[in-house]
Motif scaffolding. Structure first.
Motif, PDB file in Angstrom:
ATOM      1  N   VAL A 136       0.858  -1.185   0.000  1.00  0.00           N
ATOM      2  CA  VAL A 136       0.000   0.000   0.000  1.00  0.00           C
ATOM      3  C   VAL A 136       0.894   1.235   0.000  1.00  0.00           C
ATOM      4  CG1 VAL A 136      -1.761   1.323   1.212  1.00  0.00           C
ATOM      5  CG2 VAL A 136      -1.886  -1.182   1.206  1.00  0.00           C
ATOM      6  N   LEU A 137       0.630   2.145  -0.929  1.00  0.00           N
ATOM      7  CA  LEU A 137       1.388   3.390  -1.025  1.00  0.00           C
ATOM      8  C   LEU A 137       0.684   4.498  -0.256  1.00  0.00           C
ATOM      9  CD1 LEU A 137       2.024   3.510  -4.897  1.00  0.00           C
ATOM     10  CD2 LEU A 137       3.371   2.295  -3.154  1.00  0.00           C
ATOM     11  N   THR A 138       1.464   5.356   0.379  1.00  0.00           N
ATOM     12  CA  THR A 138       0.934   6.623   0.891  1.00  0.00           C
ATOM     13  C   THR A 138       1.801   7.734   0.302  1.00  0.00           C
ATOM     14  OG1 THR A 138       2.195   6.297   2.946  1.00  0.00           O
ATOM     15  CG2 THR A 138      -0.094   5.696   2.978  1.00  0.00           C
ATOM     16  N   PRO A 139       1.425   8.218  -0.878  1.00  0.00           N
ATOM     17  CA  PRO A 139       2.222   9.250  -1.553  1.00  0.00           C
ATOM     18  C   PRO A 139       2.262  10.549  -0.751  1.00  0.00           C
ATOM     19  CG  PRO A 139       0.698   8.172  -3.075  1.00  0.00           C
ATOM     20  CD  PRO A 139       0.308   7.758  -1.691  1.00  0.00           C
ATOM     21  N   LEU A 213      14.867 -13.286 -10.409  1.00  0.00           N
ATOM     22  CA  LEU A 213      13.596 -12.915 -11.011  1.00  0.00           C
ATOM     23  C   LEU A 213      13.139 -11.662 -10.282  1.00  0.00           C
ATOM     24  CD1 LEU A 213      11.813 -16.396 -11.255  1.00  0.00           C
ATOM     25  CD2 LEU A 213      12.913 -15.112 -13.095  1.00  0.00           C
ATOM     26  N   THR A 214      12.838 -10.605 -11.011  1.00  0.00           N
ATOM     27  CA  THR A 214      12.563  -9.315 -10.386  1.00  0.00           C
ATOM     28  C   THR A 214      11.286  -8.715 -10.939  1.00  0.00           C
ATOM     29  OG1 THR A 214      14.911  -8.885  -9.996  1.00  0.00           O
ATOM     30  CG2 THR A 214      13.453  -6.982 -10.010  1.00  0.00           C
ATOM     31  N   TYR A 215      10.540  -8.081 -10.049  1.00  0.00           N
ATOM     32  CA  TYR A 215       9.360  -7.311 -10.444  1.00  0.00           C
ATOM     33  C   TYR A 215       9.531  -5.899  -9.925  1.00  0.00           C
ATOM     34  CZ  TYR A 215       4.544  -5.556 -10.491  1.00  0.00           C
ATOM     35  OH  TYR A 215       3.420  -4.787 -10.697  1.00  0.00           O
ATOM     36  N   ARG A 216       9.374  -4.935 -10.800  1.00  0.00           N
ATOM     37  CA  ARG A 216       9.419  -3.528 -10.399  1.00  0.00           C
ATOM     38  C   ARG A 216       7.992  -3.002 -10.320  1.00  0.00           C
ATOM     39  NH1 ARG A 216      11.396   1.762 -13.835  1.00  0.00           N
ATOM     40  NH2 ARG A 216      11.766   3.168 -12.052  1.00  0.00           N
ATOM     41  N   GLY A 221       4.755   3.057 -16.200  1.00  0.00           N
ATOM     42  CA  GLY A 221       6.078   2.667 -16.649  1.00  0.00           C
ATOM     43  C   GLY A 221       7.233   3.254 -15.859  1.00  0.00           C
ATOM     44  N   ARG A 222       6.930   4.023 -14.819  1.00  0.00           N
ATOM     45  CA  ARG A 222       7.984   4.633 -14.012  1.00  0.00           C
ATOM     46  C   ARG A 222       7.828   4.168 -12.567  1.00  0.00           C
ATOM     47  NH1 ARG A 222       9.290  10.783 -15.334  1.00  0.00           N
ATOM     48  NH2 ARG A 222      11.315   9.984 -14.631  1.00  0.00           N
ATOM     49  N   SER A 223       8.718   4.651 -11.700  1.00  0.00           N
ATOM     50  CA  SER A 223       8.640   4.287 -10.289  1.00  0.00           C
ATOM     51  C   SER A 223       7.276   4.671  -9.725  1.00  0.00           C
ATOM     52  CB  SER A 223       9.751   4.991  -9.500  1.00  0.00           C
ATOM     53  OG  SER A 223       9.631   6.389  -9.599  1.00  0.00           O
ATOM     54  N   VAL A 224       6.837   3.939  -8.692  1.00  0.00           N
ATOM     55  CA  VAL A 224       5.489   4.165  -8.161  1.00  0.00           C
ATOM     56  C   VAL A 224       5.324   5.545  -7.549  1.00  0.00           C
ATOM     57  CG1 VAL A 224       4.890   1.757  -7.782  1.00  0.00           C
ATOM     58  CG2 VAL A 224       6.170   2.997  -6.030  1.00  0.00           C
ATOM     59  N   MET A 225       6.419   6.126  -7.082  1.00  0.00           N
ATOM     60  CA  MET A 225       6.404   7.497  -6.570  1.00  0.00           C
ATOM     61  C   MET A 225       7.681   8.199  -7.028  1.00  0.00           C
ATOM     62  SD  MET A 225       4.626   7.246  -2.770  1.00  0.00           S
ATOM     63  CE  MET A 225       5.345   5.701  -2.217  1.00  0.00           C
ATOM     64  N   PRO A 226       7.661   9.516  -7.126  1.00  0.00           N
ATOM     65  CA  PRO A 226       8.834  10.224  -7.683  1.00  0.00           C
ATOM     66  C   PRO A 226      10.118  10.055  -6.886  1.00  0.00           C
ATOM     67  CG  PRO A 226       6.890  11.637  -7.722  1.00  0.00           C
ATOM     68  CD  PRO A 226       6.512  10.427  -6.932  1.00  0.00           C
ATOM     69  N   ASP A 294      15.798   4.373  -2.908  1.00  0.00           N
ATOM     70  CA  ASP A 294      15.685   5.773  -3.298  1.00  0.00           C
ATOM     71  C   ASP A 294      16.158   5.970  -4.741  1.00  0.00           C
ATOM     72  OD1 ASP A 294      18.337   5.272  -2.859  1.00  0.00           O
ATOM     73  OD2 ASP A 294      18.664   6.886  -1.418  1.00  0.00           O
ATOM     74  N   ARG A 295      16.146   4.905  -5.513  1.00  0.00           N
ATOM     75  CA  ARG A 295      16.642   4.925  -6.890  1.00  0.00           C
ATOM     76  C   ARG A 295      15.980   6.016  -7.727  1.00  0.00           C
ATOM     77  NH1 ARG A 295      15.405   2.601 -11.900  1.00  0.00           N
ATOM     78  NH2 ARG A 295      17.162   1.693 -13.038  1.00  0.00           N
ATOM     79  N   ALA A 296      14.689   6.243  -7.492  1.00  0.00           N
ATOM     80  CA  ALA A 296      13.956   7.215  -8.299  1.00  0.00           C
ATOM     81  C   ALA A 296      14.538   8.616  -8.191  1.00  0.00           C
ATOM     82  CB  ALA A 296      12.483   7.225  -7.878  1.00  0.00           C
ATOM     83  N   ILE A 297      15.049   8.967  -7.006  1.00  0.00           N
ATOM     84  CA  ILE A 297      15.665  10.285  -6.842  1.00  0.00           C
ATOM     85  C   ILE A 297      16.845  10.437  -7.792  1.00  0.00           C
ATOM     86  CG2 ILE A 297      16.921  11.784  -5.248  1.00  0.00           C
ATOM     87  CD1 ILE A 297      15.345  10.531  -2.963  1.00  0.00           C
ATOM     88  N   TYR A 298      17.719   9.443  -7.787  1.00  0.00           N
ATOM     89  CA  TYR A 298      18.940   9.519  -8.585  1.00  0.00           C
ATOM     90  C   TYR A 298      18.644   9.420 -10.075  1.00  0.00           C
ATOM     91  CZ  TYR A 298      21.064   9.090  -4.053  1.00  0.00           C
ATOM     92  OH  TYR A 298      21.409   9.321  -2.755  1.00  0.00           O
ATOM     93  N   GLU A 299      17.630   8.638 -10.409  1.00  0.00           N
ATOM     94  CA  GLU A 299      17.255   8.521 -11.817  1.00  0.00           C
ATOM     95  C   GLU A 299      16.762   9.863 -12.354  1.00  0.00           C
ATOM     96  OE1 GLU A 299      15.041   5.136 -14.406  1.00  0.00           O
ATOM     97  OE2 GLU A 299      13.887   5.918 -12.715  1.00  0.00           O
TER      98      GLU A 299
END
Length: 309
Positions: A136-139, A213-216, A221-226, A294-299
């Motif tokens: 469950v996400l809490t953006p 085996l990996t699921y993102r 098509g991008r990270s679930v949150m920025p 925190d990959r999305a930050i660096y991406e």
């Protein structure tokens, strides 16, 4: 040659007194050759955490606190409430009938259901049931609260990027009202925006370059949150990998061993361990790892670098 023996020592001393720093004598400190994490990899065993969840449930009333959560703290950060750079990992405990008061904040956070059958998270007026393995996400700045509608104590894994938000000094927090019954009187319509079922993640597992085996978990098509990027990794034996991002890893199921930097961890269900940034890591065993990064930050900042060997 010591600093005092240098011919420019008087100049450097005068500059420092004037609150000016010369670049030439500290260039390597300002521009290191490569990243170097301040924290060593850490491993917390569920067997050590579980007794504290029981104590917290008995000794801390939910009506007296914002959240009954146990945050995993890495001593490398000098007493700060940090699990690894930019991230915290935690376990939240609710007794039957408990309600965790609604609130919202600028940090991005997630809940991963471990022993959470009967728990529900309300996110922006959507009811998100928490079955085993569900995410469950809490953006950022989404109103959210939790309730245990079951007959047993519930525990789930939390992660958030409070350290990153606080380091940038952009943290805002708004408390809700405990007496607001309307907050809880919502349905599941639209909950798919925030809830990811375990079965869907398992079906999405695919071969990855590291041998797992990996699921993102993605949105459009991008990270679930920025600022958070989440992965489910089913390991047999992986190659070594490192990245400029950091990770907090929850063992969803199974047993295995991870080599992170110079440390090796023997892990089992619901253990948690960290992979500091730019640290080689490999995994071997028969299990599933849920990884918060925190990959999305660096991406997004074009600072992401990843290597496999």
């Amino acid at each position: 040659m010591t600093k005092l023996e240098r011919p420019d020592a008087p100049l450097i001393a005068a500059l420092e007194k004037a609150r000016i720093h010369p670049l030439w004598d500290r260039y390597q400190r300002i521009t290191p050759m490569a990243p170097k994490a301040v924290d060593e990899p850490m491993h917390w065993r569920w067997g050590d955490i579980a007794p504290f969840t029981a104590r917290a449930a008995k000794e801390v009333g939910i009506e007296d606190v914002e959240r009954r959560a146990l945050i995993l703290a890495n001593p490398a950060f000098g007493g700060a409430t940090v699990t690894t750079q930019n991230l915290i990992g935690a376990f939240t405990v609710l007794e039957p009938g408990d309600r965790a008061v609604p609130h919202r904040h600028t940090a991005a956070a997630i809940r991963f259901a471990t022993r959470a059958e009967g728990a529900v998270t309300i996110v922006n007026g959507r009811r998100c049931e928490m079955h085993e393995g569900d995410l469950v996400l809490t953006p950022p700045m989404c109103w959210h609260g939790h309730i245990n509608e079951g007959k047993r104590r519930t525990v789930w894994f939390d992660a958030a990027n409070m350290p990153a938000i606080c380091n940038l000094d952009v943290s805002f927090f708004e408390p809700g009202k405990r007496q607001d019954e309307r907050f809880w009187e919502v349905g599941t319509e639209g909950s798919g925006e925030y809830r990811f079922a375990w079965q869907d993640a398992v079906r999405g597992l695919a071969p990855a370059p590291d041998g797992s085996l990996t699921y993102r978990y993605t949105k459009d098509g991008r990270s679930v949150m920025p600022t958070l990027d989440l992965f489910l990794k089913r390991v047999g034996k992986t190659r070594q990998a490192r990245s400029t991002c950091s990770a907090v890893c929850l063992v969803v199921s199974g047993e295995g061993r991870s080599k992170v930097g110079e440390r090796a961890f023997e892990w089992s269900q619901h253990d948690v361990f960290t992979i500091p940034h730019w640290t080689w890591a490999s995994h071997e065993g028969n299990g599933d790892l849920f990884m918060v990064t925190d990959r999305a930050i660096y991406e997004r900042l074009e600072l992401l670098r990843e290597e496999i060997r």
